[in-house]
Structure formats: C-alpha cells, structure tokens
Design a protein around this motif. Structure first.
Motif, PDB file in Angstrom:
ATOM      1  N   LEU A 175       3.594   5.579  -5.797  1.00 55.38           N
ATOM      2  CA  LEU A 175       3.438   5.546  -7.253  1.00 55.38           C
ATOM      3  C   LEU A 175       2.351   6.514  -7.715  1.00 55.38           C
ATOM      4  O   LEU A 175       2.492   7.158  -8.755  1.00 55.38           O
ATOM      5  CB  LEU A 175       3.105   4.125  -7.721  1.00 55.38           C
ATOM      6  CG  LEU A 175       4.252   3.124  -7.747  1.00 55.38           C
ATOM      7  CD1 LEU A 175       3.723   1.727  -8.018  1.00 55.38           C
ATOM      8  CD2 LEU A 175       5.286   3.510  -8.785  1.00 55.38           C
ATOM      9  N   GLU A 176       1.285   6.603  -6.944  1.00 56.31           N
ATOM     10  CA  GLU A 176       0.200   7.506  -7.318  1.00 56.31           C
ATOM     11  C   GLU A 176       0.627   8.971  -7.255  1.00 56.31           C
ATOM     12  O   GLU A 176       0.138   9.795  -8.017  1.00 56.31           O
ATOM     13  CB  GLU A 176      -1.012   7.273  -6.411  1.00 56.31           C
ATOM     14  CG  GLU A 176      -1.723   5.973  -6.704  1.00 56.31           C
ATOM     15  CD  GLU A 176      -2.845   5.676  -5.726  1.00 56.31           C
ATOM     16  OE1 GLU A 176      -2.889   6.304  -4.642  1.00 56.31           O
ATOM     17  OE2 GLU A 176      -3.663   4.810  -6.035  1.00 56.31           O
ATOM     18  N   SER A 177       1.545   9.286  -6.362  1.00 53.89           N
ATOM     19  CA  SER A 177       1.977  10.678  -6.224  1.00 53.89           C
ATOM     20  C   SER A 177       3.171  11.013  -7.123  1.00 53.89           C
ATOM     21  O   SER A 177       3.529  12.181  -7.256  1.00 53.89           O
ATOM     22  CB  SER A 177       2.339  10.976  -4.767  1.00 53.89           C
ATOM     23  OG  SER A 177       3.455  10.212  -4.380  1.00 53.89           O
ATOM     24  N   GLU A 178       3.750  10.015  -7.763  1.00 55.92           N
ATOM     25  CA  GLU A 178       4.926  10.231  -8.620  1.00 55.92           C
ATOM     26  C   GLU A 178       4.504  10.870  -9.939  1.00 55.92           C
ATOM     27  O   GLU A 178       3.576  10.415 -10.590  1.00 55.92           O
ATOM     28  CB  GLU A 178       5.627   8.888  -8.892  1.00 55.92           C
ATOM     29  CG  GLU A 178       6.886   8.987  -9.684  1.00 55.92           C
ATOM     30  CD  GLU A 178       7.988   9.720  -8.954  1.00 55.92           C
ATOM     31  OE1 GLU A 178       8.614  10.589  -9.581  1.00 55.92           O
ATOM     32  OE2 GLU A 178       8.208   9.435  -7.770  1.00 55.92           O
ATOM     33  N   GLN A 238       9.112  -3.616  -7.730  1.00 55.20           N
ATOM     34  CA  GLN A 238       9.098  -4.061  -6.337  1.00 55.20           C
ATOM     35  C   GLN A 238       7.674  -4.424  -5.917  1.00 55.20           C
ATOM     36  O   GLN A 238       7.462  -5.417  -5.224  1.00 55.20           O
ATOM     37  CB  GLN A 238       9.670  -2.978  -5.435  1.00 55.20           C
ATOM     38  CG  GLN A 238       9.755  -3.389  -3.986  1.00 55.20           C
ATOM     39  CD  GLN A 238      10.272  -2.284  -3.098  1.00 55.20           C
ATOM     40  OE1 GLN A 238      10.436  -1.147  -3.527  1.00 55.20           O
ATOM     41  NE2 GLN A 238      10.516  -2.612  -1.851  1.00 55.20           N
ATOM     42  N   LEU A 239       6.714  -3.642  -6.365  1.00 53.69           N
ATOM     43  CA  LEU A 239       5.312  -3.922  -6.059  1.00 53.69           C
ATOM     44  C   LEU A 239       4.875  -5.261  -6.665  1.00 53.69           C
ATOM     45  O   LEU A 239       4.167  -6.037  -6.022  1.00 53.69           O
ATOM     46  CB  LEU A 239       4.425  -2.789  -6.574  1.00 53.69           C
ATOM     47  CG  LEU A 239       2.934  -2.913  -6.336  1.00 53.69           C
ATOM     48  CD1 LEU A 239       2.626  -2.959  -4.839  1.00 53.69           C
ATOM     49  CD2 LEU A 239       2.193  -1.764  -6.992  1.00 53.69           C
ATOM     50  N   LEU A 240       5.310  -5.544  -7.876  1.00 48.39           N
ATOM     51  CA  LEU A 240       4.979  -6.829  -8.500  1.00 48.39           C
ATOM     52  C   LEU A 240       5.564  -7.998  -7.708  1.00 48.39           C
ATOM     53  O   LEU A 240       4.903  -9.026  -7.511  1.00 48.39           O
ATOM     54  CB  LEU A 240       5.483  -6.864  -9.943  1.00 48.39           C
ATOM     55  CG  LEU A 240       4.762  -5.943 -10.928  1.00 48.39           C
ATOM     56  CD1 LEU A 240       5.452  -6.007 -12.284  1.00 48.39           C
ATOM     57  CD2 LEU A 240       3.305  -6.319 -11.046  1.00 48.39           C
ATOM     58  N   LYS A 241       6.796  -7.847  -7.244  1.00 44.73           N
ATOM     59  CA  LYS A 241       7.423  -8.902  -6.434  1.00 44.73           C
ATOM     60  C   LYS A 241       6.675  -9.090  -5.119  1.00 44.73           C
ATOM     61  O   LYS A 241       6.448 -10.217  -4.679  1.00 44.73           O
ATOM     62  CB  LYS A 241       8.885  -8.563  -6.161  1.00 44.73           C
ATOM     63  CG  LYS A 241       9.757  -8.682  -7.386  1.00 44.73           C
ATOM     64  CD  LYS A 241      11.181  -8.272  -7.069  1.00 44.73           C
ATOM     65  CE  LYS A 241      12.031  -8.277  -8.327  1.00 44.73           C
ATOM     66  NZ  LYS A 241      13.407  -7.825  -8.059  1.00 44.73           N
ATOM     67  N   LEU A 242       6.294  -7.974  -4.500  1.00 42.26           N
ATOM     68  CA  LEU A 242       5.534  -8.058  -3.251  1.00 42.26           C
ATOM     69  C   LEU A 242       4.196  -8.749  -3.481  1.00 42.26           C
ATOM     70  O   LEU A 242       3.768  -9.564  -2.662  1.00 42.26           O
ATOM     71  CB  LEU A 242       5.284  -6.658  -2.697  1.00 42.26           C
ATOM     72  CG  LEU A 242       6.323  -6.093  -1.765  1.00 42.26           C
ATOM     73  CD1 LEU A 242       6.000  -4.646  -1.435  1.00 42.26           C
ATOM     74  CD2 LEU A 242       6.423  -6.896  -0.500  1.00 42.26           C
ATOM     75  N   ASN A 243       3.536  -8.419  -4.573  1.00 32.16           N
ATOM     76  CA  ASN A 243       2.251  -9.040  -4.894  1.00 32.16           C
ATOM     77  C   ASN A 243       2.409 -10.551  -5.040  1.00 32.16           C
ATOM     78  O   ASN A 243       1.591 -11.314  -4.518  1.00 32.16           O
ATOM     79  CB  ASN A 243       1.673  -8.432  -6.170  1.00 32.16           C
ATOM     80  CG  ASN A 243       0.306  -8.968  -6.481  1.00 32.16           C
ATOM     81  OD1 ASN A 243      -0.569  -8.970  -5.629  1.00 32.16           O
ATOM     82  ND2 ASN A 243       0.126  -9.446  -7.698  1.00 32.16           N
ATOM     83  N   ASN A 301       0.828  -1.210   0.000  1.00 31.95           N
ATOM     84  CA  ASN A 301       0.000   0.000   0.000  1.00 31.95           C
ATOM     85  C   ASN A 301       0.859   1.256   0.000  1.00 31.95           C
ATOM     86  O   ASN A 301       0.532   2.239  -0.666  1.00 31.95           O
ATOM     87  CB  ASN A 301      -0.956   0.004   1.188  1.00 31.95           C
ATOM     88  CG  ASN A 301      -2.099  -0.963   1.005  1.00 31.95           C
ATOM     89  OD1 ASN A 301      -2.474  -1.303  -0.113  1.00 31.95           O
ATOM     90  ND2 ASN A 301      -2.653  -1.425   2.109  1.00 31.95           N
ATOM     91  N   ASN A 302       1.967   1.227   0.743  1.00 31.17           N
ATOM     92  CA  ASN A 302       2.880   2.374   0.757  1.00 31.17           C
ATOM     93  C   ASN A 302       3.491   2.613  -0.624  1.00 31.17           C
ATOM     94  O   ASN A 302       3.615   3.757  -1.068  1.00 31.17           O
ATOM     95  CB  ASN A 302       3.988   2.176   1.787  1.00 31.17           C
ATOM     96  CG  ASN A 302       3.491   2.282   3.206  1.00 31.17           C
ATOM     97  OD1 ASN A 302       2.466   2.896   3.462  1.00 31.17           O
ATOM     98  ND2 ASN A 302       4.214   1.683   4.125  1.00 31.17           N
TER      99      ASN A 302
END
Length: 81
Positions: A29-32, A44-49, A23-24
């Motif tokens: 990513l949304e604010s980038e 990194q998000l894909l790996k976490l998922n 979520n962090n």
C-alpha cells in the motif's frame, strides 16, 4: 465482523503469520501510486487486523485462565500443608 465471516485460511494461521501478511500488505500500500487500486488491499488489511485482534484476545484469555489455574493449584498446596 463475526468469526464465521473470516476467510478460512486466516483461522489456521498463527499470529506471527498474520502479522507478516499484514506487514506485506502495508508495504504494498505504501508503494502504490494509484489509490483506486489499493482499496481491495486496504479492505483485506482491515479484515486481517480484525482477525489478529480476535486471535490475540483468545490467546490472552487462554493464558490468563491457565495462569489462574496454576495460582490456585499453588495456593491449595500451600493451604494443605
């Protein structure tokens, strides 16, 4: 992705911790504004998922097996009477 390719710190974290971390990353990513800067975060998000999915599957499987054992114990006790 295989479990051995996962970062070791993700293997010790709980599902809740991994979800908070994901979520962090999503919030950052949304604010980038610059998409080029977000590639590493997205990977990194894909790996976490993937890690979350595998942990969820293992936990679900373990709960299912424990439930089956309990049902079998209850059934065998009723049949013994």
């Amino acid at each position: 992705m295989k479990d051995k390719n996962l970062p070791p710190d993700n293997n010790t974290q709980s599902l809740e911790e991994l979800t908070k971390e994901a979520n962090n990353i999503i919030e950052s990513l949304e604010s980038e504004k610059d998409l080029q800067n977000s590639i590493d975060s997205y990977q990194q998000l894909l790996k976490l998922n993937n890690t979350i999915e595998k942990k969820f599957y293992r936990t679900s499987k373990m709960i299912n097996e424990e439930t089956k054992k309990k049902i079998n114990n209850i059934s065998s006790k009723k049949n013994a009477k």
